[in-house]
Scaffold this active site. Structure first.
Site, PDB file in Angstrom:
ATOM      1  N   LYS A 128       1.158  -1.192  -0.193  1.00  0.00           N
ATOM      2  CA  LYS A 128       0.208   0.057  -0.389  1.00  0.00           C
ATOM      3  C   LYS A 128       0.648   1.400  -0.471  1.00  0.00           C
ATOM      4  O   LYS A 128       0.140   2.346  -0.870  1.00  0.00           O
ATOM      5  CB  LYS A 128      -1.289  -0.184   1.061  1.00  0.00           C
ATOM      6  CG  LYS A 128      -1.856  -1.117   0.850  1.00  0.00           C
ATOM      7  CD  LYS A 128      -3.500  -1.526   2.148  1.00  0.00           C
ATOM      8  CE  LYS A 128      -4.450  -1.927   1.364  1.00  0.00           C
ATOM      9  NZ  LYS A 128      -3.628  -3.336   2.091  1.00  0.00           N
TER      10      LYS A 128
HETATM   11  C1  LIG Z   1      -4.721  -4.279   0.772  1.00  0.00           C
HETATM   12  C2  LIG Z   1      -3.946  -6.134   0.601  1.00  0.00           C
HETATM   13  C3  LIG Z   1      -3.727  -6.629  -0.369  1.00  0.00           C
HETATM   14  C4  LIG Z   1      -5.264  -7.127  -1.383  1.00  0.00           C
HETATM   15  O1  LIG Z   1      -4.962  -6.110  -1.655  1.00  0.00           O
HETATM   16  P1  LIG Z   1      -6.093  -5.093  -3.014  1.00  0.00           P
HETATM   17  O2  LIG Z   1      -6.019  -3.984  -3.671  1.00  0.00           O
HETATM   18  O3  LIG Z   1      -7.483  -4.648  -1.924  1.00  0.00           O
HETATM   19  O4  LIG Z   1      -6.817  -5.965  -3.777  1.00  0.00           O
HETATM   20  C5  LIG Z   1      -3.040  -7.541  -0.162  1.00  0.00           C
HETATM   21  N1  LIG Z   1      -2.196  -8.229   0.372  1.00  0.00           N
HETATM   22  C6  LIG Z   1      -1.598  -7.197   1.460  1.00  0.00           C
HETATM   23  C7  LIG Z   1      -0.717  -8.073   2.360  1.00  0.00           C
HETATM   24  C8  LIG Z   1      -2.408  -6.032   1.312  1.00  0.00           C
HETATM   25  O5  LIG Z   1      -1.981  -5.104   2.625  1.00  0.00           O
END
Ligand SMILES: *Cc1c(COP(=O)(O)O)cnc(C)c1O
Length: 490
Positions: A128
């Site tokens: 993120k």
């Molecule tokens: C947010 C997240 C996801 C999922 O990503 P999306 O964009 O919501 O599909 C997968 N793995 C981790 C570690 C995350 O923080």
């Protein structure tokens, strides 16, 4: 580049808006999500030229196509401020940090190759940061132009909240109010958020569960006079700038894995809210030579079910499992509407009807069978989508297998990706798995799989012992509003 809502139709033909106009927004006023009026296409020459670029320059080249109302020099400076080896310093080596999202070959069997693209070397050890760090700089830039302020208000059970706080800390004109369930996050995640010393970050530990936190955010957001007076905004995954920041690493992954543009690659993406893989869809629509986009889910398999059957059935809270890949524990996928918009050939009235059906009937069915809501499911494969699912036992087995065979420790979310990638890899087409977190963040599951602790990047060794700043609050939306009003008046 102009943007329209996925629900703009004959009855509500909202006027297109520019990038800067939608930057600080979440949902469009009609409840839809913003999408570009059409996709910019990359040419062969561009792709060739981009092979030699640094990550920051590649980011600039791509952002320029979407954010064309920000002056070039400013956009370039923002890209260079964001994508630096100092920000992505948790890579294995300094050379890897230079590359921002280094790509490794994980396994090769004959001409079946699986690669890992590391997206978790930013400050909070999860992918993120790739988008949120850019968002922090873009927000600060846009607010200073307008001489405005923004108070970001959200709820978190882990990754999103810490990523937002690290992106917004110390930024002029921005405060962050982040609710989390008191004593319910892991010690590591709590320490990450609560040890931030910056005066513009407010951690609020709510004496309830995550759903209580979300309800408090909703209560404040539905109070429109409060929202306007306190200049409340959000940073959730439907924000368009977050999506395009993620498009960049699909280009980088492709360009690193190939030597000429007649080669293809596929991606497998551990998915929850469909934000990450939505960026892959956009890269593919821009003509990046992507063969397949493989959605990997955990036990919460809303998306896998759709991509196998054409039935999109959102889950109730009681049907949403708490799993050992918790950042993928979702009951509905907030970015999915963007793909459906393209699937139904950008018919906003149709999107509106389908997503209203979710509120009324809990989902929609595009399988084309009798009684279904449409027959577009047969078109899904044209967009390259496939899917698969992974369970707790698969996760443990994959973490163990990858560690024993290759000496590489992967986190539980990435393990879901590797498990599904192995089922979808094809001869001659590299399969890139997006690594979405470092194992140090999910140590309990690493211990269960391997009987030992995950290594921690430098600087995180004693994070739990740092002083923590937070306020405890009961589940009380009025108290919450007073808390915010008092601090924004300072
Ligand atoms: C947010 C997240 C996801 C999922 O990503 P999306 O964009 O919501 O599909 C997968 N793995 C981790 C570690 C995350 O923080």
């Amino acid at each position: 580049m102009q943007y329209i809502s996925t629900r703009a139709g004959k009855d509500s033909p909202a006027a297109p808006r520019s990038f800067s106009e939608i930057l600080l927004e979440g949902l469009a006023p009609d409840g839809g999500l913003y999408m570009p009026v059409d996709y910019p296409r990359v040419t062969d020459e561009e792709l060739n030229a981009w092979r030699k670029l640094s990550y920051a320059d590649l980011a600039y080249a791509i952002l320029k196509k979407f954010a064309d109302d920000i002056p070039d020099a400013d956009l370039k400076a923002l890209a260079h401020k964001t994508y630096t080896p100092q920000v992505y310093c948790n890579a294995r080596t300094p050379e890897d940090a230079q590359q921002i999202t280094p790509l490794y070959t994980l396994e090769e069997r004959g001409d079946h190759r699986i690669m890992l693209q590391a997206l978790s070397n930013g400050p909070t050890l999860a992918f993120k940061d790739m988008a949120m760090q850019l968002l922090g700089n873009l927000f600060e830039y846009a607010l200073s132009k307008q001489n405005a302020e923004l108070n970001i208000f959200g709820a978190t059970s882990g990754d999103t909240g810490s990523s937002a706080e690290y992106a917004m800390r110390g930024k002029k004109g921005i405060r962050v109010f982040m609710l989390s369930p008191h004593k319910k996050m892991s010690a590591f995640q709590t320490a990450q958020m609560f040890s931030l010393p910056d005066p513009n970050i407010f951690n609020i530990a709510v004496e309830g569960v995550f759903d209580d936190c979300q309800d408090m955010v909703k209560a404040a957001s539905n109070d429109l006079p409060f929202k306007a007076k306190q200049k409340i905004g959000t940073v959730n995954s439907i924000n368009w700038a977050r999506v395009i920041a993620q498009v960049i690493y699909y280009f980088r992954g492709y360009l690193t894995a190939t030597t000429s543009n007649d080669q293809k690659v596929s991606f497998t993406v551990p998915s929850g809210n469909f934000g990450n893989i939505c960026a892959g869809h956009i890269a593919r629509m821009m003509c990046l030579p992507i063969d397949r986009l493989v959605v990997a889910t955990n036990e919460n398999d809303v998306l896998d079910e759709f991509f196998r059957t054409g039935v999109y059935r959102v889950r109730k809270s009681a049907e949403t499992y708490h799993t050992s890949s918790p950042s993928m524990d979702i009951s509905k996928a907030s970015n999915f509407e963007r793909f459906i918009y393209d699937l139904v050939e950008r018919d906003g009235d149709r999107v509106e009807a389908l997503f209203t059906r979710i509120d009324l009937r809990g989902g929609f069915n595009l399988s084309g069978k009798t009684g279904s809501d449409g027959s577009e499911f047969f078109k899904v494969s044209r967009f390259g989508f496939e899917s698969g699912k992974s369970t707790h036992q698969d996760r443990l087995n994959t973490i163990r297998d990858v560690y024993q065979k290759y000496g590489v420790m992967i986190d539980p979310h990435t393990a879901d990706g590797v498990k599904v990638a192995r089922e979808h890899v094809r001869a001659g087409i590299p399969m890139i798995v997006l690594e979405t977190a470092l194992p140090a963040k999910f140590n309990e599951t690493i211990r269960e799989a391997l009987g030992m602790d995950a290594p921690r990047p430098a600087g995180f060794e004693n994070i739990e012992t740092l002083p923590q700043r937070f306020d405890v609050m009961p589940v009380d939306a009025e108290k919450m509003k007073q808390y915010i009003a008092k601090r924004t008046a300072l």
